[in-house]
Motif scaffolding. Structure first.
Motif, PDB file in Angstrom:
ATOM      1  N   VAL A  38     -10.561 -16.922   6.906  1.00  0.00           N
ATOM      2  CA  VAL A  38     -11.529 -16.106   6.153  1.00  0.00           C
ATOM      3  C   VAL A  38     -12.472 -16.983   5.303  1.00  0.00           C
ATOM      4  N   PRO A  39     -11.934 -17.996   4.553  1.00  0.00           N
ATOM      5  CA  PRO A  39     -12.885 -18.872   3.853  1.00  0.00           C
ATOM      6  C   PRO A  39     -13.864 -19.551   4.812  1.00  0.00           C
ATOM      7  N   MET A  40     -13.368 -19.958   5.987  1.00  0.00           N
ATOM      8  CA  MET A  40     -14.272 -20.622   6.946  1.00  0.00           C
ATOM      9  C   MET A  40     -15.319 -19.654   7.473  1.00  0.00           C
ATOM     10  N   ASP A  53      -6.100  -8.869  14.603  1.00  0.00           N
ATOM     11  CA  ASP A  53      -5.177  -8.912  13.464  1.00  0.00           C
ATOM     12  C   ASP A  53      -3.738  -8.783  13.961  1.00  0.00           C
ATOM     13  N   ILE A  54      -2.955  -9.867  13.784  1.00  0.00           N
ATOM     14  CA  ILE A  54      -1.571  -9.856  14.291  1.00  0.00           C
ATOM     15  C   ILE A  54      -0.555  -9.596  13.180  1.00  0.00           C
ATOM     16  N   THR A  55      -1.016  -9.275  11.990  1.00  0.00           N
ATOM     17  CA  THR A  55      -0.067  -9.190  10.867  1.00  0.00           C
ATOM     18  C   THR A  55       0.968  -8.079  11.043  1.00  0.00           C
ATOM     19  N   GLY A  73       9.665 -17.729  12.654  1.00  0.00           N
ATOM     20  CA  GLY A  73       8.642 -16.923  13.316  1.00  0.00           C
ATOM     21  C   GLY A  73       7.256 -17.274  12.795  1.00  0.00           C
ATOM     22  N   ALA A  74       6.265 -17.082  13.661  1.00  0.00           N
ATOM     23  CA  ALA A  74       4.896 -17.501  13.321  1.00  0.00           C
ATOM     24  C   ALA A  74       4.363 -16.782  12.092  1.00  0.00           C
ATOM     25  N   LEU A  75       4.806 -15.549  11.843  1.00  0.00           N
ATOM     26  CA  LEU A  75       4.237 -14.788  10.723  1.00  0.00           C
ATOM     27  C   LEU A  75       5.013 -14.957   9.413  1.00  0.00           C
ATOM     28  N   ARG A 100       6.164 -25.679  -1.897  1.00  0.00           N
ATOM     29  CA  ARG A 100       5.551 -25.679  -3.239  1.00  0.00           C
ATOM     30  C   ARG A 100       4.234 -26.447  -3.270  1.00  0.00           C
ATOM     31  N   PHE A 101       4.014 -27.291  -2.263  1.00  0.00           N
ATOM     32  CA  PHE A 101       2.752 -28.046  -2.227  1.00  0.00           C
ATOM     33  C   PHE A 101       1.650 -27.293  -1.479  1.00  0.00           C
ATOM     34  N   VAL A 102       1.999 -26.170  -0.861  1.00  0.00           N
ATOM     35  CA  VAL A 102       1.004 -25.458  -0.036  1.00  0.00           C
ATOM     36  C   VAL A 102       0.149 -24.562  -0.936  1.00  0.00           C
ATOM     37  N   GLY A 103      -1.050 -25.013  -1.234  1.00  0.00           N
ATOM     38  CA  GLY A 103      -2.010 -24.199  -1.984  1.00  0.00           C
ATOM     39  C   GLY A 103      -1.445 -23.645  -3.283  1.00  0.00           C
ATOM     40  N   HIS A 104      -1.948 -22.457  -3.635  1.00  0.00           N
ATOM     41  CA  HIS A 104      -1.531 -21.772  -4.863  1.00  0.00           C
ATOM     42  C   HIS A 104      -0.723 -20.541  -4.484  1.00  0.00           C
ATOM     43  N   ARG A 110       0.290 -15.065   1.255  1.00  0.00           N
ATOM     44  CA  ARG A 110      -0.340 -14.483   2.449  1.00  0.00           C
ATOM     45  C   ARG A 110      -0.326 -15.409   3.665  1.00  0.00           C
ATOM     46  N   GLY A 111      -0.503 -16.704   3.432  1.00  0.00           N
ATOM     47  CA  GLY A 111      -0.616 -17.648   4.552  1.00  0.00           C
ATOM     48  C   GLY A 111       0.683 -17.747   5.332  1.00  0.00           C
ATOM     49  N   THR A 112       0.570 -18.048   6.619  1.00  0.00           N
ATOM     50  CA  THR A 112       1.749 -18.044   7.504  1.00  0.00           C
ATOM     51  C   THR A 112       2.032 -19.425   8.082  1.00  0.00           C
ATOM     52  N   GLY A 114       2.928 -20.087  11.263  1.00  0.00           N
ATOM     53  CA  GLY A 114       2.246 -20.259  12.560  1.00  0.00           C
ATOM     54  C   GLY A 114       0.754 -20.487  12.382  1.00  0.00           C
ATOM     55  N   GLY A 115       0.162 -19.808  11.396  1.00  0.00           N
ATOM     56  CA  GLY A 115      -1.270 -19.988  11.132  1.00  0.00           C
ATOM     57  C   GLY A 115      -1.570 -21.414  10.722  1.00  0.00           C
ATOM     58  N   SER A 116      -0.697 -21.990   9.908  1.00  0.00           N
ATOM     59  CA  SER A 116      -0.898 -23.380   9.473  1.00  0.00           C
ATOM     60  C   SER A 116      -0.864 -24.333  10.661  1.00  0.00           C
ATOM     61  N   LEU A 117       0.097 -24.109  11.570  1.00  0.00           N
ATOM     62  CA  LEU A 117       0.200 -25.022  12.714  1.00  0.00           C
ATOM     63  C   LEU A 117      -1.014 -24.863  13.628  1.00  0.00           C
ATOM     64  N   ILE A 167      -0.839 -17.546  21.912  1.00  0.00           N
ATOM     65  CA  ILE A 167      -0.476 -17.260  20.534  1.00  0.00           C
ATOM     66  C   ILE A 167       0.791 -18.068  20.207  1.00  0.00           C
ATOM     67  N   VAL A 168       0.839 -18.628  19.009  1.00  0.00           N
ATOM     68  CA  VAL A 168       2.085 -19.280  18.555  1.00  0.00           C
ATOM     69  C   VAL A 168       3.022 -18.165  18.116  1.00  0.00           C
ATOM     70  N   THR A 169       4.245 -18.161  18.641  1.00  0.00           N
ATOM     71  CA  THR A 169       5.183 -17.098  18.259  1.00  0.00           C
ATOM     72  C   THR A 169       6.309 -17.622  17.365  1.00  0.00           C
TER      73      THR A 169
HETATM   74  C1  LIG Z   1      -7.733 -23.068  -1.722  1.00  0.00           C
HETATM   75  C2  LIG Z   1      -6.795 -23.305  -0.564  1.00  0.00           C
HETATM   76  C3  LIG Z   1      -5.873 -24.327  -0.640  1.00  0.00           C
HETATM   77  C4  LIG Z   1      -4.997 -24.557   0.415  1.00  0.00           C
HETATM   78  N1  LIG Z   1      -4.117 -25.574   0.313  1.00  0.00           N
HETATM   79  C5  LIG Z   1      -3.285 -25.824   1.336  1.00  0.00           C
HETATM   80  C6  LIG Z   1      -2.359 -26.912   1.283  1.00  0.00           C
HETATM   81  O1  LIG Z   1      -2.270 -27.630   0.284  1.00  0.00           O
HETATM   82  N2  LIG Z   1      -1.567 -27.117   2.362  1.00  0.00           N
HETATM   83  C7  LIG Z   1      -1.642 -26.330   3.488  1.00  0.00           C
HETATM   84  O2  LIG Z   1      -0.901 -26.573   4.450  1.00  0.00           O
HETATM   85  N3  LIG Z   1      -2.486 -25.305   3.564  1.00  0.00           N
HETATM   86  C8  LIG Z   1      -3.314 -25.037   2.528  1.00  0.00           C
HETATM   87  N4  LIG Z   1      -4.184 -23.996   2.636  1.00  0.00           N
HETATM   88  C9  LIG Z   1      -4.254 -23.225   3.909  1.00  0.00           C
HETATM   89  C10 LIG Z   1      -3.166 -22.175   3.991  1.00  0.00           C
HETATM   90  O3  LIG Z   1      -1.899 -22.794   4.072  1.00  0.00           O
HETATM   91  C11 LIG Z   1      -3.322 -21.250   5.217  1.00  0.00           C
HETATM   92  O4  LIG Z   1      -2.468 -20.174   4.988  1.00  0.00           O
HETATM   93  C12 LIG Z   1      -2.944 -21.817   6.576  1.00  0.00           C
HETATM   94  O5  LIG Z   1      -3.600 -22.997   6.860  1.00  0.00           O
HETATM   95  C13 LIG Z   1      -3.344 -20.870   7.708  1.00  0.00           C
HETATM   96  O6  LIG Z   1      -2.444 -19.826   7.799  1.00  0.00           O
HETATM   97  P1  LIG Z   1      -2.942 -18.351   7.843  1.00  0.00           P
HETATM   98  O7  LIG Z   1      -1.765 -17.531   8.194  1.00  0.00           O
HETATM   99  O8  LIG Z   1      -3.645 -18.023   6.588  1.00  0.00           O
HETATM  100  O9  LIG Z   1      -3.933 -18.375   9.112  1.00  0.00           O
HETATM  101  P2  LIG Z   1      -5.368 -17.748   9.331  1.00  0.00           P
HETATM  102  O10 LIG Z   1      -6.299 -18.208   8.276  1.00  0.00           O
HETATM  103  O11 LIG Z   1      -5.258 -16.290   9.569  1.00  0.00           O
HETATM  104  O12 LIG Z   1      -5.730 -18.462  10.714  1.00  0.00           O
HETATM  105  C14 LIG Z   1      -5.986 -19.848  10.786  1.00  0.00           C
HETATM  106  C15 LIG Z   1      -6.255 -20.227  12.245  1.00  0.00           C
HETATM  107  O13 LIG Z   1      -5.050 -20.143  12.999  1.00  0.00           O
HETATM  108  C16 LIG Z   1      -5.170 -19.190  14.059  1.00  0.00           C
HETATM  109  N5  LIG Z   1      -3.881 -18.501  14.120  1.00  0.00           N
HETATM  110  C17 LIG Z   1      -3.242 -17.883  13.105  1.00  0.00           C
HETATM  111  N6  LIG Z   1      -2.036 -17.470  13.505  1.00  0.00           N
HETATM  112  C18 LIG Z   1      -1.910 -17.835  14.793  1.00  0.00           C
HETATM  113  C19 LIG Z   1      -0.870 -17.698  15.757  1.00  0.00           C
HETATM  114  N7  LIG Z   1       0.303 -17.115  15.473  1.00  0.00           N
HETATM  115  N8  LIG Z   1      -1.074 -18.197  16.999  1.00  0.00           N
HETATM  116  C20 LIG Z   1      -2.237 -18.816  17.305  1.00  0.00           C
HETATM  117  N9  LIG Z   1      -3.260 -18.973  16.443  1.00  0.00           N
HETATM  118  C21 LIG Z   1      -3.082 -18.500  15.202  1.00  0.00           C
HETATM  119  C22 LIG Z   1      -6.336 -18.292  13.663  1.00  0.00           C
HETATM  120  O14 LIG Z   1      -6.960 -17.716  14.782  1.00  0.00           O
HETATM  121  C23 LIG Z   1      -7.243 -19.288  12.953  1.00  0.00           C
HETATM  122  O15 LIG Z   1      -7.965 -20.044  13.880  1.00  0.00           O
HETATM  123  C24 LIG Z   1      -5.053 -23.727   1.587  1.00  0.00           C
HETATM  124  C25 LIG Z   1      -5.976 -22.680   1.659  1.00  0.00           C
HETATM  125  C26 LIG Z   1      -6.848 -22.461   0.601  1.00  0.00           C
HETATM  126  C27 LIG Z   1      -7.819 -21.321   0.681  1.00  0.00           C
END
Ligand SMILES: Cc1cc2nc3c(=O)[nH]c(=O)nc-3n(C[C@H](O)[C@H](O)[C@H](O)COP(=O)(O)OP(=O)(O)OC[C@H]3O[C@@H](n4cnc5c(N)ncnc54)[C@H](O)[C@@H]3O)c2cc1C
Length: 286
Positions: A38-40, A53-55, A73-75, A100-104, A110-112, A114-117, A167-169
């Motif tokens: 969403v930020p991107m 939306d896979i949530t 699990g990815a979610l 604890r190092f992942v963002g705030h 909210r972040g997942t 699988g989304g991170s990977l 999709i990453v599961t």
């Molecule tokens: C201010 C800020 C600071 C942050 N700091 C950190 C940090 O320090 N460390 C860190 O690791 N992260 C950080 N993040 C990122 C955060 O961890 C995100 O949650 C994470 O990178 C993406 O997960 P998401 O579930 O939000 O994915 P989304 O934002 O929903 O999706 C990210 C990408 O992954 C794809 N995707 C999502 N889920 C799947 C799936 N299951 N299979 C295939 N593709 C998928 C989406 O299509 C999209 O391209 C930060 C984010 C912000 C805004």
């Protein structure tokens, strides 16, 4: 800024998600926690034509143990891993520490996983951990399910082995590493690290049988440093061995310099953080 216009599709199963991805083509994106996507989109760095939306897809939010192995699990949200109970995290205590190092807090809520990977930031804690602990990433697509080793999954800057309609599961960790630690340096807590290090040691009879050292933030993908790992193999876990490994790690990396830190700065940070991570790892999980 606001995102460019896009279609929105909510799906309720993996099959539906895969079918939508195949039907809508490469310009469609899965939406999980939305904390990177969403930020991107708001900055118009990406302009997907459709979000899927896979949530609410069921069966993707488990944390399961099978003996030493752990499946996530990815979610699963970052916050779930931050507060993982002792039974699930036994031998994987690095998970809550790294979370604890992942963002705030709102990002972790909210972040997942699988989304991170899938997002594959080179300083992402879960990407580094997957590489350090030999995780397999389960990808499902129209042709079925495949497991990709973390070492093959991260292919370049925010580029993975995932096909557009996959999709990453799930992410599977084969065995626990109780003696593991994470060290990072970021300008503010919650920012992506300028340099991050994960170190994991397998100690048998007072010596190091296996070592894993992964550095994040210094290259297009998180990297292992084989010479530094080799310096520890067979050694007693003592400061002199840690010094040697840390110096090897700093030599081995090929960092990029940017506004946040020069090449030299990143090398020095790497040396310091590897040393600290090794000291901490020995004290963990003993
Ligand atoms: C201010 C800020 C600071 C942050 N700091 C950190 C940090 O320090 N460390 C860190 O690791 N992260 C950080 N993040 C990122 C955060 O961890 C995100 O949650 C994470 O990178 C993406 O997960 P998401 O579930 O939000 O994915 P989304 O934002 O929903 O999706 C990210 C990408 O992954 C794809 N995707 C999502 N889920 C799947 C799936 N299951 N299979 C295939 N593709 C998928 C989406 O299509 C999209 O391209 C930060 C984010 C912000 C805004």
């Amino acid at each position: 800024m606001k995102p460019a216009p896009f279609e929105y599709h909510r799906v309720h199963s993996r099959d539906e998600a895969i079918a939508r991805l195949s039907e809508l083509g490469e310009d469609a994106k899965l939406l999980a926690g939305g904390q990177s996507l969403v930020p991107m989109m708001n900055f118009r760095i990406v302009r997907p034509s459709a979000l899927i939306d896979i949530t609410r897809v069921s069966g993707l939010d488990h944390v399961a143990r099978d003996g030493g192995a752990l499946s996530i699990g990815a979610l699963v949200r970052h916050a779930t891993l931050e507060h993982l109970g002792p039974e699930a995290s036994s031998g994987y205590e690095i998970l809550p520490r790294a979370a604890r190092f992942v963002g705030h807090f709102p990002i972790r809520a909210r972040g997942t996983f699988g989304g991170s990977l899938a997002h594959a930031d080179p300083a992402g804690e879960w990407c580094m951990l997957a590489l350090a602990l030999d995780a397999q990433i389960v990808c499902e697509g129209p042709a079925g399910t495949r497991e990709v080793e973390a070492a093959d999954f991260f292919q370049g800057f925010m580029t993975t082995a995932l096909a557009p309609e996959e999709i990453v599961t799930e992410v599977r960790f084969p065995r626990p590493w109780p003696q593991a630690a994470i060290q990072e340096f970021a300008r503010r807590h919650g920012d992506f690290a300028i340099v991050a290090v994960i170190a994991a040691l397998e100690l048998v009879d007072g010596r190091c049988r296996e070592a894993r050292i992964v550095i994040g933030g210094v290259d297009e993908v998180p990297v292992r440093v084989p010479e530094a790992e080799e310096a520890l193999r067979g050694a007693e876990p003592e400061p002199s061995a840690f010094e040697e490994a840390a110096a090897a790690a700093a030599r081995e990396i090929d960092p990029v310099g940017d506004l946040h830190g020069s090449v030299r700065y990143r090398r020095e940070l790497t040396e310091v953080l590897v040393r600290r991570a090794l000291h901490e790892a020995v004290g963990n999980g003993g």
